[in-house]
Write a protein that holds these residues in place. Sequence first.
Motif, PDB file in Angstrom:
ATOM      1  N   ARG A 107       0.693  -1.291   0.115  1.00 31.80           N
ATOM      2  CA  ARG A 107       0.050   0.066   0.054  1.00 31.80           C
ATOM      3  C   ARG A 107       0.872   1.283  -0.129  1.00 31.80           C
ATOM      4  O   ARG A 107       0.685   2.303  -0.802  1.00 31.80           O
ATOM      5  N   HIS A 108       1.899   1.310   0.731  1.00 31.71           N
ATOM      6  CA  HIS A 108       3.157   2.469   0.721  1.00 31.71           C
ATOM      7  C   HIS A 108       3.437   2.521  -0.758  1.00 31.71           C
ATOM      8  O   HIS A 108       3.686   3.580  -1.087  1.00 31.71           O
ATOM      9  N   ALA A 109       3.825   1.379  -1.135  1.00 30.49           N
ATOM     10  CA  ALA A 109       4.456   1.328  -2.413  1.00 30.49           C
ATOM     11  C   ALA A 109       3.458   1.930  -3.640  1.00 30.49           C
ATOM     12  O   ALA A 109       3.847   2.831  -4.345  1.00 30.49           O
ATOM     13  N   ASP A 110       2.057   1.679  -3.461  1.00 29.39           N
ATOM     14  CA  ASP A 110       1.090   1.943  -4.297  1.00 29.39           C
ATOM     15  C   ASP A 110       1.066   3.658  -4.161  1.00 29.39           C
ATOM     16  O   ASP A 110       0.736   4.424  -5.094  1.00 29.39           O
ATOM     17  N   ALA A 111       1.196   4.159  -3.001  1.00 27.42           N
ATOM     18  CA  ALA A 111       0.937   5.601  -2.759  1.00 27.42           C
ATOM     19  C   ALA A 111       2.005   6.400  -3.253  1.00 27.42           C
ATOM     20  O   ALA A 111       1.820   7.311  -3.881  1.00 27.42           O
ATOM     21  N   THR A 112       3.072   5.693  -3.409  1.00 35.76           N
ATOM     22  CA  THR A 112       4.515   6.482  -4.019  1.00 35.76           C
ATOM     23  C   THR A 112       4.245   6.285  -5.444  1.00 35.76           C
ATOM     24  O   THR A 112       4.497   7.450  -6.165  1.00 35.76           O
ATOM     25  N   ILE A 113       3.940   5.142  -6.020  1.00 36.47           N
ATOM     26  CA  ILE A 113       3.772   5.395  -7.418  1.00 36.47           C
ATOM     27  C   ILE A 113       2.536   6.271  -7.992  1.00 36.47           C
ATOM     28  O   ILE A 113       2.746   6.927  -8.850  1.00 36.47           O
ATOM     29  N   ASP A 114       1.396   6.326  -7.204  1.00 37.83           N
ATOM     30  CA  ASP A 114       0.307   7.218  -7.531  1.00 37.83           C
ATOM     31  C   ASP A 114       0.779   8.652  -7.304  1.00 37.83           C
ATOM     32  O   ASP A 114       0.380   9.572  -8.210  1.00 37.83           O
ATOM     33  N   ALA A 115       1.640   8.927  -6.335  1.00 40.48           N
ATOM     34  CA  ALA A 115       2.023  10.448  -6.083  1.00 40.48           C
ATOM     35  C   ALA A 115       3.038  10.877  -7.289  1.00 40.48           C
ATOM     36  O   ALA A 115       3.198  12.259  -7.061  1.00 40.48           O
ATOM     37  N   LEU A 116       3.828  10.111  -7.662  1.00 41.90           N
ATOM     38  CA  LEU A 116       5.157  10.424  -8.439  1.00 41.90           C
ATOM     39  C   LEU A 116       4.955  10.510  -9.938  1.00 41.90           C
ATOM     40  O   LEU A 116       4.324   9.260 -10.392  1.00 41.90           O
ATOM     41  N   PRO A 117       5.552  11.232 -10.810  1.00 43.43           N
ATOM     42  CA  PRO A 117       5.555  11.163 -12.232  1.00 43.43           C
ATOM     43  C   PRO A 117       6.390   9.776 -12.560  1.00 43.43           C
ATOM     44  O   PRO A 117       7.590   9.595 -11.970  1.00 43.43           O
ATOM     45  N   ILE A 118       6.406   9.147 -13.332  1.00 45.15           N
ATOM     46  CA  ILE A 118       7.201   7.821 -14.131  1.00 45.15           C
ATOM     47  C   ILE A 118       8.812   8.137 -13.967  1.00 45.15           C
ATOM     48  O   ILE A 118       9.536   7.575 -14.062  1.00 45.15           O
ATOM     49  N   ASP A 119       8.706   9.474 -14.409  1.00 45.83           N
ATOM     50  CA  ASP A 119      10.252  10.110 -14.598  1.00 45.83           C
ATOM     51  C   ASP A 119      10.848  10.761 -13.411  1.00 45.83           C
ATOM     52  O   ASP A 119      11.943  11.391 -13.396  1.00 45.83           O
ATOM     53  N   ALA A 120      10.280  10.490 -12.086  1.00 44.80           N
ATOM     54  CA  ALA A 120      10.737  11.123 -10.812  1.00 44.80           C
ATOM     55  C   ALA A 120      11.977  10.542 -10.678  1.00 44.80           C
ATOM     56  O   ALA A 120      12.276   9.372 -10.631  1.00 44.80           O
ATOM     57  N   ALA A 121      13.125  11.349 -10.625  1.00 44.27           N
ATOM     58  CA  ALA A 121      14.442  10.976 -10.275  1.00 44.27           C
ATOM     59  C   ALA A 121      14.631  10.398  -8.679  1.00 44.27           C
ATOM     60  O   ALA A 121      14.157  10.808  -7.812  1.00 44.27           O
ATOM     61  N   CYS A 122      15.628   9.385  -8.884  1.00 43.37           N
ATOM     62  CA  CYS A 122      16.044   8.808  -7.420  1.00 43.37           C
ATOM     63  C   CYS A 122      17.389   8.533  -7.745  1.00 43.37           C
ATOM     64  O   CYS A 122      17.959   8.542  -8.706  1.00 43.37           O
ATOM     65  N   SER A 123      17.910   7.671  -6.430  1.00 37.93           N
ATOM     66  CA  SER A 123      19.228   7.148  -6.546  1.00 37.93           C
ATOM     67  C   SER A 123      19.252   5.863  -5.765  1.00 37.93           C
ATOM     68  O   SER A 123      18.564   5.969  -4.587  1.00 37.93           O
ATOM     69  N   VAL A 124      19.762   5.032  -6.394  1.00 37.89           N
ATOM     70  CA  VAL A 124      20.083   3.667  -5.687  1.00 37.89           C
ATOM     71  C   VAL A 124      21.419   3.305  -5.481  1.00 37.89           C
ATOM     72  O   VAL A 124      21.976   2.925  -6.469  1.00 37.89           O
ATOM     73  N   PRO A 125      21.956   3.704  -4.354  1.00 36.09           N
ATOM     74  CA  PRO A 125      23.389   3.641  -4.231  1.00 36.09           C
ATOM     75  C   PRO A 125      24.030   2.260  -4.142  1.00 36.09           C
ATOM     76  O   PRO A 125      25.056   2.232  -4.602  1.00 36.09           O
ATOM     77  N   TRP A 126      23.129   1.211  -3.993  1.00 35.44           N
ATOM     78  CA  TRP A 126      23.987   0.020  -4.241  1.00 35.44           C
ATOM     79  C   TRP A 126      23.725  -0.691  -5.777  1.00 35.44           C
ATOM     80  O   TRP A 126      24.395  -1.766  -5.819  1.00 35.44           O
ATOM     81  N   TRP A 127      23.242   0.398  -6.779  1.00 31.31           N
ATOM     82  CA  TRP A 127      23.307  -0.318  -8.198  1.00 31.31           C
ATOM     83  C   TRP A 127      24.597   0.331  -8.700  1.00 31.31           C
ATOM     84  O   TRP A 127      25.007   1.312  -8.465  1.00 31.31           O
ATOM     85  N   PRO A 128      24.725  -0.407  -9.666  1.00 27.80           N
ATOM     86  CA  PRO A 128      26.099  -0.169 -10.524  1.00 27.80           C
ATOM     87  C   PRO A 128      25.858   1.361 -11.334  1.00 27.80           C
ATOM     88  O   PRO A 128      27.041   1.864 -11.271  1.00 27.80           O
ATOM     89  N   GLN A 129      24.777   1.564 -11.775  1.00 23.66           N
ATOM     90  CA  GLN A 129      24.316   2.944 -12.286  1.00 23.66           C
ATOM     91  C   GLN A 129      23.418   3.445 -11.355  1.00 23.66           C
ATOM     92  O   GLN A 129      22.212   3.336 -11.483  1.00 23.66           O
ATOM     93  N   PRO A 130      23.691   4.301 -10.188  1.00 24.37           N
ATOM     94  CA  PRO A 130      22.889   4.442  -9.325  1.00 24.37           C
ATOM     95  C   PRO A 130      21.840   5.457  -9.858  1.00 24.37           C
ATOM     96  O   PRO A 130      20.591   5.654  -8.840  1.00 24.37           O
TER      97      PRO A 130
END
Length: 196
Positions: A107-130
């Motif tokens: 439900r929390h994830a659904d609220a995040t998806i609903d609240a943000l545009p699909i191109d909302a920027a973020c950083s995933v520090p543990w990914w090779p391309q964060p």
Amino acid sequence: MRMIDDFAKAYLHEDLRWARRSILAKVEGLSEYDRRRPLTRTGTNLLGLVKHLTVSEARYLGDVLGRPFPQSVPRFDDPHFANRDSLWVTEQESYAEVIDGYQRACRHADATIDALPIDAACSVPWWPQPDAKLFNVMVHVLTETNRHAGHADILREQIDGAVGAGTPTASALDEAGWAAHRSKVEEAARAAGSLS
């Protein structure tokens, strides 16, 4: 361009919802033991997969996107985190608690998806391309959920023979039919093996 973005986001989100329902269906109708028992050499078990996916939903579609999940879950970037620790359920953790935790994270994830545009920027520090976007994170969580849904399919079949996506059902073939099918697959494997 916005129309295709909205379509892509809705399409990915619906696929994720379907995969979540499939995962939950695999643990329904089983004993506590069967939900938790290790069915592979590495201890993979049905309820542990649900617990693991709770962490994925909460971290990726929560913390990574600046919308922290309010309950405590392990952090991938914690030096003491071991992925295997999120893949099993202690005797003190009830089935209801694990399922409720997963549903709350979803439900929390659904609220995040609903609240943000699909191109909302973020950083995933543990990914090779964060550097990433909501799109990348949604694809990752959908892939992870589908991967574990496949594991759950095989585990559930080992427990009681139930197969299929969504709510597991009895197999369309009887034991003799499956034995004949398995024999045909074995014969083809042996024939191919003798060619190499």
